[in-house]
Design an enzyme around this catalytic site. Sequence first.
Site, PDB file in Angstrom:
ATOM      1  N   LYS A 147       0.814  -1.242   0.048  1.00  0.00           N
ATOM      2  CA  LYS A 147       0.055  -0.061  -0.108  1.00  0.00           C
ATOM      3  C   LYS A 147       1.048   1.043  -0.006  1.00  0.00           C
ATOM      4  O   LYS A 147       1.864   1.403   0.824  1.00  0.00           O
ATOM      5  CB  LYS A 147      -1.007  -0.180   1.241  1.00  0.00           C
ATOM      6  CG  LYS A 147      -1.806  -0.874   1.089  1.00  0.00           C
ATOM      7  CD  LYS A 147      -3.247  -0.579   0.275  1.00  0.00           C
ATOM      8  CE  LYS A 147      -4.280  -1.414   0.431  1.00  0.00           C
ATOM      9  NZ  LYS A 147      -5.462  -0.978  -0.365  1.00  0.00           N
ATOM     10  N   ASP A 221      -8.834  -0.258 -10.315  1.00  0.00           N
ATOM     11  CA  ASP A 221      -9.721  -0.670  -9.291  1.00  0.00           C
ATOM     12  C   ASP A 221     -11.008   0.213  -9.241  1.00  0.00           C
ATOM     13  O   ASP A 221     -12.165  -0.189  -9.478  1.00  0.00           O
ATOM     14  CB  ASP A 221      -8.988  -0.874  -7.981  1.00  0.00           C
ATOM     15  CG  ASP A 221      -9.544  -1.233  -6.843  1.00  0.00           C
ATOM     16  OD1 ASP A 221     -10.679  -1.961  -7.032  1.00  0.00           O
ATOM     17  OD2 ASP A 221      -9.244  -1.464  -5.532  1.00  0.00           O
ATOM     18  N   LYS A 243     -14.078  -6.757  -7.439  1.00  0.00           N
ATOM     19  CA  LYS A 243     -14.602  -7.014  -6.281  1.00  0.00           C
ATOM     20  C   LYS A 243     -16.278  -6.988  -6.190  1.00  0.00           C
ATOM     21  O   LYS A 243     -16.760  -6.423  -6.742  1.00  0.00           O
ATOM     22  CB  LYS A 243     -14.071  -5.798  -5.402  1.00  0.00           C
ATOM     23  CG  LYS A 243     -12.435  -5.746  -5.127  1.00  0.00           C
ATOM     24  CD  LYS A 243     -12.162  -4.457  -4.225  1.00  0.00           C
ATOM     25  CE  LYS A 243     -10.669  -4.152  -4.296  1.00  0.00           C
ATOM     26  NZ  LYS A 243     -10.232  -3.117  -3.500  1.00  0.00           N
ATOM     27  N   CYS A 271     -10.851  -8.019  -2.625  1.00  0.00           N
ATOM     28  CA  CYS A 271     -12.034  -8.049  -1.773  1.00  0.00           C
ATOM     29  C   CYS A 271     -11.701  -6.690  -0.715  1.00  0.00           C
ATOM     30  O   CYS A 271     -10.467  -5.868  -0.861  1.00  0.00           O
ATOM     31  CB  CYS A 271     -11.788  -9.302  -0.801  1.00  0.00           C
ATOM     32  SG  CYS A 271     -10.190  -9.339   0.370  1.00  0.00           S
ATOM     33  N   ASP A 295      -7.057 -11.660   1.211  1.00  0.00           N
ATOM     34  CA  ASP A 295      -6.623 -11.760   2.487  1.00  0.00           C
ATOM     35  C   ASP A 295      -7.370 -11.172   3.295  1.00  0.00           C
ATOM     36  O   ASP A 295      -6.786 -11.017   4.541  1.00  0.00           O
ATOM     37  CB  ASP A 295      -5.049 -11.278   2.362  1.00  0.00           C
ATOM     38  CG  ASP A 295      -4.966  -9.562   2.145  1.00  0.00           C
ATOM     39  OD1 ASP A 295      -5.697  -9.001   1.610  1.00  0.00           O
ATOM     40  OD2 ASP A 295      -3.890  -9.067   2.573  1.00  0.00           O
TER      41      ASP A 295
END
Length: 322
Positions: A147, A221, A243, A271, A295
């Site tokens: 990140k 995303d 997602k 997710c 995760d």
Amino acid sequence: MKINAVHEQFPLARPFTTSRDTRTHQDVVTVTISKDGISALGECTPYPRYGENIKSVIKQIHSLNKLPAGVALNRTNLQQLLPAGAARNAVDCALWRLEYQQQFPYQIFEMKPEIITAMTVSLDAPKVMAQQAKELCKQGARLLKVKLNDEQIIERVKAVRTIAPDAELIIDANEAWGELELEALFTQLSPFGIRMIEQPVPKGQDAKLLGINHPITLCADESCHTCDDLDELIGCYEMVNIKLDKSGGLTEALALEEKAHKLGFKVMIGCMVGSSLAIEPALPIASRAEIIDLDGPLLIKNDRADGLLYQGGAIQLGSVTA
């Protein structure tokens, strides 16, 4: 058919930081659908970035108890009754489970016995991120998701790569690089063996990526929720992150996967932070995706009972596969 939605809260295993915020717990909505003596569950994570919160999502879900006489809720008409998003996701996944009486997804989809998933390095100082990566590699991580925001990008990536020379790396900028010199940055990142960069620019500014030389694959995303988004992303990205909380459930996610492949995009499955209840419906796509980032249950302190087995940097399905 009776639908009920409740707010649940999961403390996180450690504070989780992205370019947007730092969290110590995760709020989710859990849905129960009951019909003919059978009940099934679904879980979603309302996301403020998309204008959602716990109250608004529960209100959307409970509205389905007030359908006109003669209208029976099913996965097909749900796509029109609720917009794409967290509420529809939880209901859609519960309907899948209800239809297959808890054997979903193993009964109807071909599943891999082992699904390698990214494990997340939260945003922090370079040394702290390196320590996170070291701990994750000790746990068996083979793919690390780093990140980042718009500061100390190279320093942070270098720190993680130095401590984890053998792991595959993907980067998530969470829309934070819109004002940076992208082509120069992509060139600087190239020597670190980065497999993919996720959403470098804000949604709506994707055209900034057109024509820019980038030796590393770019993945949409926040800019990709449903099939309707794909046409605008051609030429900007090579991959899309599906997602279920964005697409509004597995039903739309499967359609999105199919159209993405037809348009030449590679597929990643991701997710929100949540429990195994939210991750399990994504497994059919995970068994086919190029990159898997599921995760979420590892980020919370305690998963639900009978949760998925995470071991060696992977989801271990083994004997539960069809």
